[in-house]
Design an enzyme around this catalytic site. Sequence first.
Site, PDB file in Angstrom:
ATOM      1  N   SER A 147       0.003  45.048 -13.999  1.00  0.00           N
ATOM      2  CA  SER A 147      -0.268  45.689 -12.699  1.00  0.00           C
ATOM      3  C   SER A 147      -1.492  46.601 -12.788  1.00  0.00           C
ATOM      4  O   SER A 147      -2.285  46.694 -11.850  1.00  0.00           O
ATOM      5  CB  SER A 147       0.956  46.482 -12.207  1.00  0.00           C
ATOM      6  N   ASP A 205      -1.964  52.869 -18.829  1.00  0.00           N
ATOM      7  CA  ASP A 205      -2.293  51.454 -18.646  1.00  0.00           C
ATOM      8  C   ASP A 205      -3.628  51.278 -17.920  1.00  0.00           C
ATOM      9  O   ASP A 205      -4.460  50.459 -18.316  1.00  0.00           O
ATOM     10  CB  ASP A 205      -1.185  50.732 -17.877  1.00  0.00           C
TER      11      ASP A 205
END
Length: 397
Positions: A147, A205
Amino acid sequence: MPERGLLVSAPGKVILHGEHAVVHGKAALAVALGLRTFLRLRHGGGGRLCVRLPGVGVRREWDVAELRVLRDRIAADFDESKSPSVEQLDVLKEFAGIAADASAPDSLAILAFLYMCLAISAKYGDVPSVDIVVWSELPTGAGLGSSAAYAVCLAAALLHACRAISCPLKDGEATARWTEEEMTLINSWAFQGERVIHGNPSGVDNAVGTWGGALRYQSGKITSLKRVPTLRILLTNTKVPRSTKVLVAGVKEKILKFPAIMNPVLDSIDAISQECQSVLEAMPTNPSPEYYPVLEELFDINQHHLNVIGVGHPSLDRLCRVTASHGLHSKLTGAGGGGCGITLLPPDATPLAVEAAKRDLCACGFECWETDIGAPGVTLHSSSSLNAEVLHALAES
């Protein structure tokens, strides 16, 4: 190139060391994965904004004028430093026909796209009339930062479409990267996309997706490691589903129950992260093969520690046994309890041994990729620098 559009990619990530211990204030090392997400943007959508995600079967398009009205309705709080508000997201869900409690990846991907598009255009220009296709080599829901790679690609493409960042790719170049300042902007908007999808992410991330290489994360502070080597690995998805929330709660319970036993284990995991960081930073200037046995030993010790704190799984034990039978060293990566494992491939690992290990892992019902870690972050590409599979996936459907 700007008039024709652009091709962007961003890497996924794996945690090398420090998973779970990071929740308790210890250091974690996150590294960029050779598997990437790719985005193609084309200008001139005829007053329409179109987004396609062939991997999850999504194709949506909207009238740009309609999106402008929607943006003006919810524009009061758009800012890359503020979390998207519940009210804003509710309006977007209603507009896109997404259920209020939707949690499916395709719904969240559309929601993040709409939010980022409207927020970025509110700050830097008009809603762009463009056609966007995003395709990924990363599996979703496997803890590999899929994502975030998506959000980083979107942030770069939308900021470019609104002329907030340049297009550094010159004619004849295969790839190019943005300036530090532009990447900081890309990262901050990618974090907003991650907030839409995950609520309260750490920011690790998207930082790995933006800067690539390796990052150290501790108590909310993210630091890029200096030069790091590119290491070959096998990445294996056991396909065993797990709940990160349940695993994190289990570790916390164990620490409360046996503090005198568990806290030293967390300290030891922290020391592994520190030791690994020292090795990685030393390798580029002195590429000695002697570093690999050290990295392998750190993998082995940490895997035992992760079993001790309760996040192992029979599928991961099997993965470690299979690779060990071929002289290779593995550990889980991420939440554990199933999910993914990584196997270090030292320079002296023969192609025969690697192929045999992959064959045996696939025979267990696992999915396996030969890839690398320490990959570059968000990158602009010329079409000649991408392989046929990527170009085909991004082609008109």
